[in-house]
Design an enzyme around this catalytic site. Sequence first.
Site, PDB file in Angstrom:
ATOM      1  N   GLU A  30       0.725 -39.803 -30.911  1.00  0.00           N
ATOM      2  CA  GLU A  30       0.221 -41.613 -31.076  1.00  0.00           C
ATOM      3  C   GLU A  30      -0.133 -41.881 -29.666  1.00  0.00           C
ATOM      4  O   GLU A  30       0.269 -41.638 -28.613  1.00  0.00           O
ATOM      5  CB  GLU A  30       1.644 -42.124 -31.387  1.00  0.00           C
ATOM      6  CG  GLU A  30       2.533 -41.675 -32.319  1.00  0.00           C
ATOM      7  CD  GLU A  30       2.113 -42.118 -33.651  1.00  0.00           C
ATOM      8  OE1 GLU A  30       1.149 -43.205 -33.840  1.00  0.00           O
ATOM      9  OE2 GLU A  30       2.523 -41.738 -34.637  1.00  0.00           O
TER      10      GLU A  30
ATOM     11  N   GLU B 212       1.723   3.308   2.954  1.00  0.00           N
ATOM     12  CA  GLU B 212       2.158   2.595   4.275  1.00  0.00           C
ATOM     13  C   GLU B 212       3.717   2.273   4.130  1.00  0.00           C
ATOM     14  O   GLU B 212       4.313   1.443   3.552  1.00  0.00           O
ATOM     15  CB  GLU B 212       1.424   1.166   4.625  1.00  0.00           C
ATOM     16  CG  GLU B 212      -0.081   1.402   4.736  1.00  0.00           C
ATOM     17  CD  GLU B 212      -0.916   0.270   4.913  1.00  0.00           C
ATOM     18  OE1 GLU B 212      -0.098  -0.986   4.937  1.00  0.00           O
ATOM     19  OE2 GLU B 212      -2.155   0.334   4.781  1.00  0.00           O
TER      20      GLU B 212
ATOM     21  N   HIS C 165       0.802  -1.079   0.123  1.00  0.00           N
ATOM     22  CA  HIS C 165      -0.263   0.088   0.058  1.00  0.00           C
ATOM     23  C   HIS C 165       0.902   1.288  -0.071  1.00  0.00           C
ATOM     24  O   HIS C 165       1.753   1.511   1.017  1.00  0.00           O
ATOM     25  CB  HIS C 165      -0.861  -0.065   1.279  1.00  0.00           C
ATOM     26  CG  HIS C 165      -1.859  -1.247   1.194  1.00  0.00           C
ATOM     27  ND1 HIS C 165      -2.605  -1.707   2.238  1.00  0.00           N
ATOM     28  CD2 HIS C 165      -2.553  -1.894   0.047  1.00  0.00           C
ATOM     29  CE1 HIS C 165      -3.245  -2.710   1.983  1.00  0.00           C
ATOM     30  NE2 HIS C 165      -3.350  -2.578   0.689  1.00  0.00           N
TER      31      HIS C 165
ATOM     32  N   HIS D  86      -3.910 -40.848 -41.179  1.00  0.00           N
ATOM     33  CA  HIS D  86      -3.731 -42.340 -41.740  1.00  0.00           C
ATOM     34  C   HIS D  86      -5.259 -42.988 -41.509  1.00  0.00           C
ATOM     35  O   HIS D  86      -5.612 -42.982 -40.165  1.00  0.00           O
ATOM     36  CB  HIS D  86      -2.709 -42.993 -40.883  1.00  0.00           C
ATOM     37  CG  HIS D  86      -1.355 -42.456 -41.436  1.00  0.00           C
ATOM     38  ND1 HIS D  86      -0.354 -42.520 -40.272  1.00  0.00           N
ATOM     39  CD2 HIS D  86      -0.944 -41.897 -42.573  1.00  0.00           C
ATOM     40  CE1 HIS D  86       0.721 -41.901 -41.273  1.00  0.00           C
ATOM     41  NE2 HIS D  86       0.552 -41.628 -42.326  1.00  0.00           N
TER      42      HIS D  86
ATOM     43  N   GLU E  44       1.937  -5.530  10.308  1.00  0.00           N
ATOM     44  CA  GLU E  44       1.623  -4.194  10.574  1.00  0.00           C
ATOM     45  C   GLU E  44       2.743  -3.535  11.624  1.00  0.00           C
ATOM     46  O   GLU E  44       2.846  -4.023  12.794  1.00  0.00           O
ATOM     47  CB  GLU E  44       0.196  -4.112  11.147  1.00  0.00           C
ATOM     48  CG  GLU E  44      -0.658  -4.858   9.850  1.00  0.00           C
ATOM     49  CD  GLU E  44      -1.206  -4.211   8.861  1.00  0.00           C
ATOM     50  OE1 GLU E  44      -0.843  -3.014   8.662  1.00  0.00           O
ATOM     51  OE2 GLU E  44      -1.796  -4.637   8.093  1.00  0.00           O
TER      52      GLU E  44
ATOM     53  N   HIS F  15      -2.524 -39.755 -34.162  1.00  0.00           N
ATOM     54  CA  HIS F  15      -2.382 -40.765 -35.123  1.00  0.00           C
ATOM     55  C   HIS F  15      -2.317 -42.025 -34.014  1.00  0.00           C
ATOM     56  O   HIS F  15      -2.883 -41.873 -32.716  1.00  0.00           O
ATOM     57  CB  HIS F  15      -0.973 -40.842 -35.484  1.00  0.00           C
ATOM     58  CG  HIS F  15      -0.569 -39.906 -36.633  1.00  0.00           C
ATOM     59  ND1 HIS F  15      -0.191 -40.482 -37.633  1.00  0.00           N
ATOM     60  CD2 HIS F  15      -0.717 -38.745 -36.752  1.00  0.00           C
ATOM     61  CE1 HIS F  15      -0.166 -39.526 -38.792  1.00  0.00           C
ATOM     62  NE2 HIS F  15      -0.625 -38.263 -38.078  1.00  0.00           N
TER      63      HIS F  15
ATOM     64  N   GLU G 168      -5.819 -45.576 -38.732  1.00  0.00           N
ATOM     65  CA  GLU G 168      -5.499 -45.020 -37.370  1.00  0.00           C
ATOM     66  C   GLU G 168      -6.632 -44.215 -36.720  1.00  0.00           C
ATOM     67  O   GLU G 168      -6.942 -43.012 -36.868  1.00  0.00           O
ATOM     68  CB  GLU G 168      -4.211 -44.221 -37.212  1.00  0.00           C
ATOM     69  CG  GLU G 168      -3.029 -45.194 -37.676  1.00  0.00           C
ATOM     70  CD  GLU G 168      -1.951 -44.224 -37.747  1.00  0.00           C
ATOM     71  OE1 GLU G 168      -1.809 -43.095 -37.468  1.00  0.00           O
ATOM     72  OE2 GLU G 168      -0.673 -44.820 -38.424  1.00  0.00           O
TER      73      GLU G 168
ATOM     74  N   HIS H 205       3.398  -3.914   6.389  1.00  0.00           N
ATOM     75  CA  HIS H 205       2.204  -2.796   6.249  1.00  0.00           C
ATOM     76  C   HIS H 205       2.392  -1.884   7.159  1.00  0.00           C
ATOM     77  O   HIS H 205       3.282  -1.957   8.147  1.00  0.00           O
ATOM     78  CB  HIS H 205       0.636  -3.518   6.075  1.00  0.00           C
ATOM     79  CG  HIS H 205       0.755  -4.400   4.792  1.00  0.00           C
ATOM     80  ND1 HIS H 205      -0.376  -3.890   3.989  1.00  0.00           N
ATOM     81  CD2 HIS H 205       1.223  -5.367   4.459  1.00  0.00           C
ATOM     82  CE1 HIS H 205      -0.491  -4.571   2.858  1.00  0.00           C
ATOM     83  NE2 HIS H 205       0.462  -5.882   3.100  1.00  0.00           N
TER      84      HIS H 205
END
Length: 1711
Positions: free
Chosen positions: A730, A109, A106, A532, A312, A640, A535, A221
Site C-alpha cells: 500500500e 605462513e 596464506h 484495483h 607478520e 495498491h 488505486e 601472517h
Amino acid sequence: MSCWHTFNIYLCLIVLVACSNVLSSTQDTSTVGGGVVEGINLSKYHAYEEVMALAEGLKSQHPHLVDYYSVGKSVQGRDLLVIKISEDVQHRGITEPMVKYVGNMHGDETVGREVVIALIQYLLQGYLDHNSRITKLLNTTEVHIMPSMNPDGFKIAKEGACDSYGRSGRENANNVDLNRNFPSQWKFPSEQELYTNREPETLAVMSWIVNNPFVLSGNLHGGSVVASYPFDDTSLHKDCCYESKTPDDELFKYMASVYASKHGTMSRGNLCPGDNFSKSGGVTNGAYWYDVEGGMQDFNYVYGSCAEITFELSCCKYPMASSLPLEWANNRESLMAFMELVHMGVKGVVKDADTGEELEGISVSVKELNYNVTTSKHGEYWRLLLPGNYTLVAKGYGYETTTNAVSIVKDTVSRVDLRMKRHAQAVGSTTLNNPATETVAKIAEASTITSTQQPKGPVEEGFTSTPEFWYHHYPELEAFLEKLAQKYPNLAQLYSVGSSVRGRELFVLEISDHPGIHEPGEPEFKYIGNMHGNEAVGRETLLLLMQYLLEGYGTDQRVTNLVNNTRIHIMASMNPDGFEAATEGDFGGSTGRSNANQVDLNRNFPDQFFLSKGVERQPETLAVMRWVKQHPFVLSANLHGGSLVANYPWDDNPFGQNGVYSKCPDDEIFKKLAKAYSFAHPRMPIGKPCNSADIVFRDGITNGAKWYSVSGGMQDWNYLNSNCFEITLEISCQKYPPAEDLRTYWMENKNSLLAFMEQVHTGVKGFIFDKSGNPISNASISVAGIDHDVVSAADGDYWRLLVPGEYLVTAHADGYEASSVKVDVPHLWAVQVNFTLKVDDSPTWSAEEDFGVTENLMNEYLNNSALNAAMADIENKYKDVAEFLANDNAWSMKVHSLRMGAQIESGIDNRVRVLILGGLYGAQPVGRELVIRLARHLGSGWAKKNREVQKLLQDTQIFLVPAVDSKGFDKAEAGMCGYSRPSELQSEVGGSFTTEIIDEYAEATANMLSQIKPHAVLSLESGGIFMRFPHDDPSANPPTTPDETVFQFLTEAYARAHPTMLQSENPCLVLNKQAPSGILHGQALGVYKNSLLEYTYNNLHDILMVAAHVSCCNYPAGRELTTLWRQNKDSLLSFIHAAHQGVAGQVINEDGQPVPSAKVYVDSNVVELKEEATFRKLLPTGAHTLKVISNDLENKTLNFVVEAHKETPASVTMDSLKDSSIMYHSYYGTEDKIRKLSSNYSKISYLYSIGRSAQSRQIMALEIDVTQGTEPQGIEQSNLPSVAVIGGLGKSDRGGKELVLELAKYLLSRYGHDAAVNKILKNTKVHLVPTLNPDSTADISESSKQDKGTECDMKINTKNSNGIELDTHFIVKGMEVEDSSPPEVSAVRKWMTDHKFTLALILRGGAQGVAVPYSALHETFLSPDAQIFHKLGATYSAAAGLPQDMSACGNIKLVNGTTYDGVINPHSGSLLDCFYEHSTTLAFNVYYGCCGSPREEVLGHLWRRHKVGLLRFLTLSSIGAMGYVTDQNNAPLLGAMIKVEGSPHTVLSLDHGTWWRPLVPGAHTLTVKLDGYLEQTKLVQIMGGDTVIFKLKRDDRVMGLPRMVFIILAGSIMLLLMICCLCIATVRSQQQRRKVYGFHQLNHSVDIFNDSSSASEGETTTDLISVGGGAKNKIKKKRMSSRSYHDLVSSSSDEEEFFIKDSVPPKKTQR
C-alpha cells in the site's frame, strides 16, 4: 694407489650400510619429541585432522569453556574451524565483546597457526589454574580463534620453505590469494559485486564477519616481523610509500604498537632482510608498506564494526618446527595484551525510549571521528577509543538522532546506554540509506535523513529523457509500453498474458539483458500494479520504473546489475477496465475498484480456508494464474493504494476474523521482505500511515489477516501455488491522487522498488542435477522447519528466499535419493548450493535390507483405521509369530498392539520381553510409521527364514504398539515442526502420566505395561535426534538413577546404530540452536513433565524405559518416512538385541525342581524371582557377581562377565547341605559307571583308554569337551586348555577314585543347568581318570567297610599287581627304553605327551594338604616354579577347607595348606616330578586324608568338602599368561617352545598356535623358540589371564649372518676381486701400449743397417740375459750403440713420434 683408495672408500660405505641395516632391525628407534613448553606441545606442526581432534577433545573435556564450529568449507571441503573460548561458552553476556584471531590465511605462513593453537591451550590451562589475568579476560570476553583460514594451502606447504615460489601453499586450492580476494572499498561495489568471484573461504569469512559483532581482530601472517594496520591500499593503488589513513589512524597505531612492544623482537623493526620499521617501533601503515587491494583487515573495518590488524610474525614463512617454542615465547604476551585492548573506549545498549526494545541496526558514531559502528541484534555497540572527550551520535530509521557526551579514561571501558525516541517525518522526506541492505562503506558519514528536492533534471533523477508524471489511460499506456519496447529491443519485450472483460490487453513489459528467454540460474521477478482500478499510483510508479531501468542501464551500476542478473516482469495494470472507470482525485472511494463484472479481483483467487463454490474466476484472474504457472517467479509485489504499509501473508485465517495474526510457514522471510521495502521508504517505517490515530504498523509492515482478513487474495495464492513469494504494498494514502503528486510518490518509492527487487538475490539458490550432469526439473527443495517447498525450473535451477542463518536444505525428486546440505545463508547475497541427486536406491535397499517389503517404502502416513488394518494384515500373513491384540482385554480396547515371537513348544517362557511404543504423543506420528514398518520387517524376515530374525523371534517376545494417542494424531497439524509452548506437550497422552492418571489412553498404557511386564521399553518420539532416559522430572534430585549404567547401554545401542544421532554436528541445530543432542536425562530439558518414562521408573519396578527422538520435526513430511525408516531400522533391531544384555536363569535343586524360596542377588541388588523361580536382569558389560541364597540348600556365588548385546545364562543348581551317599566301586563297577555317564552325555563326553595295567585292565579316561560338535579323537583339537584330574596311583588312593567318579557325574549332570559348571566346561577341556593303577583298586577294600573303631592303614602304597611301586618309576635313566618300565607307567608317559595338559591334579591318600614338586631331593625340594605351585596349591587348599598350618597326620608343617611332596613322602621317579620335568604340565598332589580308603559313610562328606576345591581347580588354567605363536603372516605355528626365564619347565604351542603357562602376577621374561625361526624374547607384565602374541620371523641367516648382510659382504668381496683384476689389467695395458706404434729398438748393434730379421731368437735372449748379468760394464761402455732403431712396418713414412723401448729400467737421470 688410486684404485686401492677408491676401493677402501667403497668398502667403508658398504660396512656402514650393513651396520645400519643390522642396527635398524634390532634397535628401537622411537624417540620422544621435545618442544613441550608450559605443558603445550610445540614440537611439531598440527595437521588438519589433529586440529579437529584437538577441538573435539577440548570441548569434551571443558564443555562450559570451549566450543567449536565451522564457518564454511575450503575448496577441497575442509572445515574452516573456529574454536570459541569463554567463561560460559554457550551464552555471551550483554555487551561482552567478541575478539578473534585468524591464522594461516596464506597456507605457507604457518607460525600464526601454531601460536594460536598454543594460545587456546594456554588460556584454558590458565583459567583452570585460576590465573587472575586469564580468568578476568575469559570472564569478560568471548574469544574466537580460527587456526587456519587456508587449510588446503597448508596441506601442500613444505616445512622449512621460507619464501613463496610456485605452488607453495600460499594460495588456496584454486590458486587464489585470499588476502587479495575481499571486496575493495575504493570500487564501491554493489551488493551483488560483493560476492561475485569470491572464493569459498573468502565468502565464508565475509559472512562470519558480517553476521557477528566482532570488535577486535588479529590476522597472523609470516614473511616479516611487523604489525601492519589499515588501510591496506589507496584509491591510487601505488606500490609504496603512500599512507592510507583510517579515521581511527591514531587508535590503530596505538594498538599495533602494543603488540609490537610486547613482542620479543618486533619493536626492533629490522629483523628480516628488507624490513625498515625501526623508526616506527615495528609498526606500519599497510598501504605505506605496500598496496594490498582486497585485503581482509580493511573489509573488517569497512563492512563490519571490527578493528583488525595484520601481524607478520616470522622472517621465514614456514620455519622448522624446532623454532616454535621461541616463536611462542615471542608472541605470548603480545597476543594477551592485544586481546585486552578490546576493553577500552565505550560500549552500551541502544533501546527504544518508549518500549525498552533493544534496537538492531542503529548507527553509532563519534562526532569527532568519521566512522560509525552498527548495533547488534541485541542493540549492543562497542566503540574502541583512545582516552579523551567525545560525543556519541546514534541515528536510526524512524528515530530522532541521539547524542551523548562521554569521557574515556585510559585502560578502561565506559558503559553508556542510549535511548532513542521515534519521530514522525513530513511527507516528502526520504531516507538515502537502507538498514536492511546497507553495504555502503562505514567510512562514509553516518546515514542521514534529508528532504526530497525537486529533480534538477532528467540526468540527476536517473532518466535520460523526461519522465512522464501524469496518468496514462489505456491507449497512452499501450503506446508508452510499445515505445519502450521498440526503443530498447535488446533489453525489453512487450507481451500480453490475456485480456480484461472489456478486451483490454494485460500488458507485461519484460526487462532483461536477454529478453524473451529464461537464463539458467537467473531469478524471475514481477511487479503487478492497479489490481484495483481506482488505486492508480502503483500503475504510474511502475511505468516510471520501466523507464528508469531501461534508461539507467549501462550508466547506473545498481540498475545495470539488476537488469543483468534478473529477469524482470512488470504489469502496470491488472485491471485496465476498472482504471478507465475510476476518477482522478478519488481519495477513498470504490468506483473502478472492481473489474467490469464488478468483481474484486483480490477476492477472486482460490482460497486455502474457504472454498469458493459457484464463484466464477474472472478473465483477469485466470490470465494471471496462467502467467504465474508459466514462469519460475521467485519474488513479487502487488501495488495498491489507500494506506501506507507493506502487507505480507497470510491475508486471512480459518475463522475469517480481523485482527487475528495468521502466520504462514515463511513468516520470518516475509517480514524481512516487507521491511526491505518499508525501510527504504521515507515515511512507511514510521508506522502511522495517513495520519490515522487508530492504526499503527510497527516498522511499516503488517500481517494481512492481523490488519483485516481477505479471502481469495492474490498474494496467498502465489505462495500456495507457485515458487513466488508475494507481498502487497500500500503506497499511497489517497487511492487516485492528483497527477501533480506523482512526482512525490515516485521519489518516495523509487529506492524501495529497487531495494525490494534486490531481495530476489538473497537466500539460497543453485541447480539440481543427476549424476550425469543433466538438470532435474520439478524437483522439490525443502527447508527443515519450514513447511513450504519450492520446485526447480526447467533447467534444474531453483531459488529459495530465506532470512540469514543456518538451515538444513534438502532436494528431492521422484526416482532420486534426497540430498541434504547444511547452508549458512548470509545477509547480503544468495549462497549458491548445487545438488547432485543419486538415483533412488530404495527398492534395491529394500530387497537387500528389508526383505523387499514395498509397503515400507510408502511415503504417506496411515490414519488410525488404516493402521489397525495393517496390524490385522500382519497377523493374517504371519500367524506363526504375530498376534493382533485388540479388544482382548480392557487396555487393548484403547491401545492396540502386535505381539511378535515364536511360540514356545513346552516349558516356561523366560524370554526377554521388549515393548516398542509409537505415537505416544499424537503430534509426533513418526513413531507410528516406524513401529508398523518394524512389524512388517520381522514378519517378512521370519517367512523368508532369515537367521537373524528367526533367532530374534525365538529368543524374544516383542510387543509393538504403533499408536497410543490416536485421537491426538487426528488433531495434529501435518508439517508442524515444534510446539509453540511446552504446555502443548503436556496436553497430549504422553504428558498425562500423573500420580492419579485421568486420561483413558494413558491409563490403558499403564495397565498394558503392568500386565506385560516388559524388561525394556522404547518410545519413538520426535522433536530432535537424541536419546532420553530417566529422570524426566525436573524436581528429581539427584537426576541420576541406580540404573544409570543400564540406561546408558540401552540408549547407546540405539544411538550407535543411527547414522546421525552421535555425530559431532547436531542435524537439528539449523532448526533450533538449543536442540538437544546425544544421550541425556530428560530432566536436562525441563519440558517432559508427567512423562511415561518417569511414571514407569517410579511405579513399575524392573521395567526400564527410554525414548528415541528420531526426527527434528514433530510431524515431518510424508516423503521423509522412507529415509527415517532406513535411518532407524538398524537402531530398532540393535535395541532389541541390547535388551538381551544381562543375566537370566532359573534356580533349581538337585532334582531339577524350582526353588521359589531362594533369594537372588546381582551385584548385591535383589532380583525378584518370577514364575518357576526364573530371573532376568539387564546389566552393563563387564564383571558381575551372582549370589543365590536358600535356607536349606548350599549357597552359591558366581562371578560372570556380560558381553555386549548377549544374554549370560546363569541358571543355578542348588546342592543339598546333606552328605550324599557314596559307595566304593570295583574295577567293573567303575567301568560300568563311567561308561553309563559317557553314554548318557555322549554329546559332550568321550570315553577312551590310556593303556592297560599289568593284568591287562583298561586305564580308563573320560574327556569332557562341550565345544566339540563331533566325537573327540582323544587328541586336543579345539582352542581350549586341557586339565587332568587323576584319582590316584594305587591302593592307598581308593578315595580319590570315588571323588573323580563323583566329579564326572557332577559336571555332566549339571551342564546346561548350572552357570558355574557351564563356565568351567566352556573354557576348559577336562580329562578325568579314576585311577592309573586299576589292578590295585580292582576289588572293594574290606577296611572301608569296617567299624568306626578300626584303624585305617595310612601307608602310601602305589604298587601294581607285580609289586612294583609305580610312583618311583616315572623318571628313570634311559626313559626312552619303554620295555623296562611297568605298562602303567609307559601308558601314562605317552598319555601326558600326547595331550599336553596345562594343569593336572592327582588325588592321593595317606596325608593331608597339597603337595607340589619336588618329590625327590634336588639340593632342596624347592622347584624354580615354587611360587606358582604354591599359589595353585593354596587356592585349592583354601577352597576345599584343608588344614592351613599343620597336617592332621604326620605333623607336617604347611604354608597356606601346601608343602613339597618330598616332605610328605621323599622319593625319586614320581609322577609329580615327571609331569614337571618331562611334559608341558604343572601338576600337584592333593592329599585328601590321612586314610586313603575311608569308610563309605565318610565318602559323602569327603566329596562335599573337596567338590569346591575341584571345581576351583578346573578354573585355574587361566591364571598367568596365554597366547598365540604365529608367523609374520599370522599363520599359527605348532610346536613352538615357550620358556620362562629361570624355569626349566617348557610349554608348547598347540594346533592353533595357542599356549598356556600358569604364572604368578608380576614381570616375567618369556622366550619362544622354533626350528627355522628366529628366537623371540618378551618381558611380560602378568596381571592374570593375559594374552601374549609372539610373531616369529623366519631364520634366513647364512653362516650365522643375516641374509642381507651376507649378500652385501659376498657382493663386496666379488666387487673387490673385480677391482683388483681391473687394476692389474690396467697396469699391464699401459706397459703394452709402447709396442703398438713408432720405432722399436733392434736386438743387436750389428743389425743397425740390417732390415732383415736374421738374428736368432737365441742371440736376443743371450744378450738380454747378459745385460742383466756380467755384461753390465759393456752396456755402459757401448751405451749409445746399444740403442738400435728400425722403422716398424706399421709406421708411416712421415711419422714424427718415436717410442723407445729401454733394454733396462731407466734411471731418473735418463728422463
